[in-house]
Design a protein around this motif. Structure first.
Motif, PDB file in Angstrom:
ATOM      1  N   ALA B  72      -9.956   7.907  14.453  1.00 16.71           N
ATOM      2  CA  ALA B  72     -10.788   6.965  15.204  1.00 16.71           C
ATOM      3  C   ALA B  72     -12.040   6.622  14.418  1.00 16.71           C
ATOM      4  CB  ALA B  72     -11.151   7.565  16.565  1.00 16.71           C
ATOM      5  N   ALA B  73     -12.614   7.620  13.725  1.00 12.96           N
ATOM      6  CA  ALA B  73     -13.797   7.346  12.906  1.00 12.96           C
ATOM      7  C   ALA B  73     -13.457   6.433  11.746  1.00 12.96           C
ATOM      8  CB  ALA B  73     -14.359   8.667  12.392  1.00 12.96           C
ATOM      9  N   ALA B  74     -12.304   6.682  11.109  1.00 15.62           N
ATOM     10  CA  ALA B  74     -11.904   5.847   9.972  1.00 15.62           C
ATOM     11  C   ALA B  74     -11.762   4.393  10.401  1.00 15.62           C
ATOM     12  CB  ALA B  74     -10.593   6.365   9.391  1.00 15.62           C
ATOM     13  N   VAL B  75     -11.240   4.184  11.607  1.00 14.43           N
ATOM     14  CA  VAL B  75     -11.043   2.818  12.086  1.00 14.43           C
ATOM     15  C   VAL B  75     -12.367   2.076  12.210  1.00 14.43           C
ATOM     16  CG1 VAL B  75     -10.411   1.554  14.174  1.00 14.43           C
ATOM     17  CG2 VAL B  75      -8.825   3.151  13.167  1.00 14.43           C
ATOM     18  N   PHE B  76     -13.468   2.811  12.455  1.00 16.63           N
ATOM     19  CA  PHE B  76     -14.772   2.140  12.517  1.00 16.63           C
ATOM     20  C   PHE B  76     -15.308   1.802  11.133  1.00 16.63           C
ATOM     21  CE2 PHE B  76     -15.948   1.811  16.829  1.00 16.63           C
ATOM     22  CZ  PHE B  76     -15.340   2.848  17.510  1.00 16.63           C
ATOM     23  N   ALA B  89     -27.974  -4.073   4.357  1.00 18.24           N
ATOM     24  CA  ALA B  89     -28.678  -2.805   4.506  1.00 18.24           C
ATOM     25  C   ALA B  89     -28.697  -2.342   5.960  1.00 18.24           C
ATOM     26  CB  ALA B  89     -30.100  -2.935   3.979  1.00 18.24           C
ATOM     27  N   ALA B  90     -28.819  -3.290   6.902  1.00 19.70           N
ATOM     28  CA  ALA B  90     -28.846  -2.910   8.321  1.00 19.70           C
ATOM     29  C   ALA B  90     -27.527  -2.261   8.705  1.00 19.70           C
ATOM     30  CB  ALA B  90     -29.113  -4.141   9.175  1.00 19.70           C
ATOM     31  N   GLY B  91     -26.419  -2.839   8.224  1.00 21.60           N
ATOM     32  CA  GLY B  91     -25.114  -2.267   8.507  1.00 21.60           C
ATOM     33  C   GLY B  91     -24.960  -0.889   7.894  1.00 21.60           C
ATOM     34  N   PHE B  92     -25.521  -0.712   6.695  1.00 18.93           N
ATOM     35  CA  PHE B  92     -25.461   0.586   6.015  1.00 18.93           C
ATOM     36  C   PHE B  92     -26.141   1.649   6.856  1.00 18.93           C
ATOM     37  CE2 PHE B  92     -24.888   2.982   2.116  1.00 18.93           C
ATOM     38  CZ  PHE B  92     -25.824   3.990   2.238  1.00 18.93           C
ATOM     39  N   MET B  93     -27.340   1.321   7.378  1.00 23.39           N
ATOM     40  CA  MET B  93     -28.055   2.295   8.218  1.00 23.39           C
ATOM     41  C   MET B  93     -27.271   2.590   9.478  1.00 23.39           C
ATOM     42  SD  MET B  93     -30.449   2.971   6.310  1.00 23.39           S
ATOM     43  CE  MET B  93     -31.028   4.244   7.392  1.00 23.39           C
ATOM     44  N   ALA B  94     -26.660   1.547  10.053  1.00 20.56           N
ATOM     45  CA  ALA B  94     -25.894   1.753  11.294  1.00 20.56           C
ATOM     46  C   ALA B  94     -24.720   2.684  11.059  1.00 20.56           C
ATOM     47  CB  ALA B  94     -25.401   0.398  11.817  1.00 20.56           C
ATOM     48  N   ILE B  95     -23.979   2.478   9.968  1.00 20.57           N
ATOM     49  CA  ILE B  95     -22.819   3.326   9.731  1.00 20.57           C
ATOM     50  C   ILE B  95     -23.244   4.733   9.325  1.00 20.57           C
ATOM     51  CG2 ILE B  95     -22.316   2.940   7.280  1.00 20.57           C
ATOM     52  CD1 ILE B  95     -19.709   2.648  10.009  1.00 20.57           C
ATOM     53  N   ALA B  96     -24.433   4.854   8.704  1.00 18.86           N
ATOM     54  CA  ALA B  96     -24.933   6.185   8.368  1.00 18.86           C
ATOM     55  C   ALA B  96     -25.264   6.952   9.643  1.00 18.86           C
ATOM     56  CB  ALA B  96     -26.164   6.071   7.474  1.00 18.86           C
ATOM     57  N   VAL B  97     -25.855   6.247  10.611  1.00 23.90           N
ATOM     58  CA  VAL B  97     -26.161   6.872  11.905  1.00 23.90           C
ATOM     59  C   VAL B  97     -24.868   7.288  12.595  1.00 23.90           C
ATOM     60  CG1 VAL B  97     -26.976   6.307  14.222  1.00 23.90           C
ATOM     61  CG2 VAL B  97     -28.395   5.772  12.251  1.00 23.90           C
ATOM     62  N   LEU B 100     -23.263  10.489  10.591  1.00 20.20           N
ATOM     63  CA  LEU B 100     -23.982  11.772  10.595  1.00 20.20           C
ATOM     64  C   LEU B 100     -23.416  12.764  11.613  1.00 20.20           C
ATOM     65  CD1 LEU B 100     -26.231  12.734   8.802  1.00 20.20           C
ATOM     66  CD2 LEU B 100     -27.866  12.163  10.572  1.00 20.20           C
ATOM     67  N   PRO B 101     -23.246  12.385  12.895  1.00 23.34           N
ATOM     68  CA  PRO B 101     -22.611  13.315  13.830  1.00 23.34           C
ATOM     69  C   PRO B 101     -21.192  13.665  13.429  1.00 23.34           C
ATOM     70  CG  PRO B 101     -23.493  11.411  15.002  1.00 23.34           C
ATOM     71  CD  PRO B 101     -23.641  11.124  13.565  1.00 23.34           C
ATOM     72  N   LEU B 102     -20.521  12.734  12.758  1.00 20.89           N
ATOM     73  CA  LEU B 102     -19.167  12.999  12.278  1.00 20.89           C
ATOM     74  C   LEU B 102     -19.178  14.096  11.228  1.00 20.89           C
ATOM     75  CD1 LEU B 102     -16.670  11.419  13.061  1.00 20.89           C
ATOM     76  CD2 LEU B 102     -16.778  10.303  10.864  1.00 20.89           C
ATOM     77  N   ALA B 103     -20.170  14.060  10.332  1.00 15.66           N
ATOM     78  CA  ALA B 103     -20.289  15.084   9.300  1.00 15.66           C
ATOM     79  C   ALA B 103     -20.585  16.434   9.947  1.00 15.66           C
ATOM     80  CB  ALA B 103     -21.389  14.711   8.310  1.00 15.66           C
ATOM     81  N   VAL B 104     -21.423  16.411  10.967  1.00 16.47           N
ATOM     82  CA  VAL B 104     -21.737  17.658  11.685  1.00 16.47           C
ATOM     83  C   VAL B 104     -20.475  18.206  12.327  1.00 16.47           C
ATOM     84  CG1 VAL B 104     -23.021  18.617  13.622  1.00 16.47           C
ATOM     85  CG2 VAL B 104     -24.148  17.047  12.054  1.00 16.47           C
ATOM     86  N   ALA B 105     -19.667  17.316  12.923  1.00 14.39           N
ATOM     87  CA  ALA B 105     -18.415  17.757  13.564  1.00 14.39           C
ATOM     88  C   ALA B 105     -17.476  18.361  12.533  1.00 14.39           C
ATOM     89  CB  ALA B 105     -17.741  16.560  14.241  1.00 14.39           C
ATOM     90  N   TRP B 106     -17.405  17.760  11.356  1.00 10.43           N
ATOM     91  CA  TRP B 106     -16.530  18.271  10.303  1.00 10.43           C
ATOM     92  C   TRP B 106     -16.976  19.644   9.836  1.00 10.43           C
ATOM     93  CZ3 TRP B 106     -17.856  18.706   4.943  1.00 10.43           C
ATOM     94  CH2 TRP B 106     -16.772  19.015   4.114  1.00 10.43           C
TER      95      TRP B 106
END
Lengths: 371, 117
Positions: B72-76, B89-97, B100-106
């Motif tokens: 599901a994350a990959a699809v985003f 750059a705005a999109g970059f910040m959005a996808i980084a946000v 981040l929780p995805l990295a924590v979950a991993w």
């Protein structure tokens, strides 16, 4: 229009199934023969798939208690994705002939790459069902492990392509191929490159996304259980999936799908990373412009089309050769190591590659000509 | 645009008829013979073909959970990458946000042993 689509579809099917797959099966046998004298001559060996088919048809040995219709359905789900995925792979560019535009791809879908990933993921169901259908513990476990490996690597397969989407700005395979037809000045970011202006690189995926290429190749091999990731499905393994409890033509279809997948993986790698049909430094405009004074516009376009097709299939042959070399060269990975590689190594690398690519694109600007 | 899918349908038709044809040939010409997949079944203490399931959990349900989450994350990630030219750059910040929780979950899954096979 239907006729054109049918012609292109039949061409792709003929090339992949009738032409390439028997050659690949011969090459695999030749590669793994212990002694050169054991290899058959090419003409006899190319008849081998037909002979194998007759042997498979002869008998269907099924475990008692197995579920007959699941066992029959399982090979479908392994063969269909391989063949259907090849419909979107472009084997040539877009050419204007006689006032209309012709694109050498059976189905030019807007989200082509995603389509291939989605269809390819269905193959996991096939091995899972094959393991489930033969009423045997070890077959079930083997089938589930095989599906686990396929599914895990499908995730990484998709993530490794995120960088490619960012660079080329499209999911359409023919757009990605067209973008690779151009070349990029290496020192273009300098204000006055001077004599370094001549140093250009073709915009191939392997040069713009080398890490993405390696991850994509590794994940495709693993997601399709090709060597060196074929422990769940190799015949000599004690815990192998489809070879246990699946025989006759069902096994034959599994076996055939392996060779078809070799060609499809090669074609995908070529289309996304090796420039597709393009010849480095000779863009389509250059070729047609160069040949037009000699042959006229129409004939020059047809010649260019043939050159592009030859270039594409030449690269596909190269990628097939690479996969067959890997067949005997790299030792088989154990299940635990393969899954660790996927979840602990490739997954974070793929995400980091995506962010790194995005950062470079923000700093250096987009690829010239991309949307 | 829908006309592009004709090629897909045709290829699907060819693939299905190929597979069905091959199966039909086996049904008509081949013979069926019951055979156990175990080559040395006489050495087993349990009867062959038993439909018992493994008694202990092997943990594939955890893998299924991980697959759902990361797929599901990959699809985003795909639409972000395809529209990177416009979002910048705005999109970059959005996808980084988002990531981040995805990295924590991993990391959590790794530390908790869900990634041990």
């Amino acid at each position: 229009m239907l006729l054109v689509a049918a012609a292109k579809t039949l061409f792709i099917w003929t090339v992949v199934v009738v032409l390439f797959a028997p050659v690949v099966s011969w090459l695999v046998r030749r590669q793994s023969a212990a002694h050169p004298a054991e290899t058959a001559t090419p003409s006899a060996a190319l008849l081998h798939p037909g002979a194998s088919f007759l042997a498979f048809v002869r008998e269907d040995a099924f475990p008692p208690g197995s579920r007959r219709w699941l066992r029959a359905a399982a090979p479908f789900l392994v063969v269909l994705p391989a063949l259907v995925a090849s419909a979107v792979i472009p084997f040539g560019g877009r050419y204007s002939l006689g006032g209309s535009s012709w694109s050498l791809v059976a189905a030019d879908i807007d989200w082509g790459v995603l389509y291939v990933l989605a269809i390819g993921a269905l193959a996991g169901y096939g091995t899972l069902l094959a393991g489930w259908a033969s009423d045997d513990d070890r077959s079930l476990l083997a089938g589930v492990r095989s599906a686990a490996q396929r599914g895990s690597y499908s995730v990484v397969l998709g993530l490794s392509l995120v960088g490619v989407f960012a660079v080329y700005g499209s999911l359409k395979l023919s757009d990605i191929g067209l973008a690779q037809d151009a070349s990029l000045p290496v020192f273009g970011f300098l204000e006055d490159p001077g004599p370094l202006e001549w140093l250009r690189l073709p915009c191939w995926g392997i040069l713009l996304q080398p890490l993405g290429f390696v991850m994509f190749l590794v994940s495709s091999l693993a997601a399709n259980e090709r060597p060196p990731f074929d422990r769940p499905s190799h015949e000599s393994e004690p815990l192998s999936g489809p070879p246990r409890g699946v025989s006759g033509v069902h096994f034959g279809l599994f076996y055939a799908s392996e060779f078809i997948q070799v060609v499809v993986i090669a074609a995908l790698c070529t289309a996304i990373f090796l420039g597709g049909w393009s010849i480095p430094y000779l863009s389509q405009a250059t070729i047609v412009g160069g040949l037009s004074p000699l042959f006229g516009q129409g004939a020059a376009t047809v010649l260019c089309m043939l050159l592009h097709m030859a270039s594409f299939f030449g690269k596909v042959v190269g990628m097939v050769w690479l996969q067959i070399r890997l067949h005997g060269a790299v030792p088989r990975l154990g299940y635990k190591r393969a899954m660790d590689l996927c979840w602990k190594c490739l997954l974070p690398l793929a995400v980091l590659n995506a962010f790194g690519t995005a950062a470079v694109l923000l700093l250096c600007g987009p690829l010239p000509g991309s949307p | 645009m829908l006309s592009e899918y004709v090629g897909v349908l045709l290829m699907l038709g060819i693939a299905v008829s190929l597979a069905l044809g091959v199966l039909a040939i086996q049904l008509l010409l081949g013979r069926r013979r019951p055979a156990s997949p175990e080559p040395d079944a006489s050495l087993d203490s349990e009867p062959p073909g038993a439909s018992e399931r493994p008694s202990e959990s092997i943990g594939f349900h955890l893998l299924a959970l991980l697959l759902v989450v990361f797929n599901a994350a990959a699809v985003f990630f795909y639409p972000w990458a395809a529209s990177f030219g416009e979002t910048g750059a705005a999109g970059f910040m959005a996808i980084a946000v988002f990531a981040l929780p995805l990295a924590v979950a991993w990391l959590y899954a790794w530390r908790k042993g869900a990634l041990e096979w």
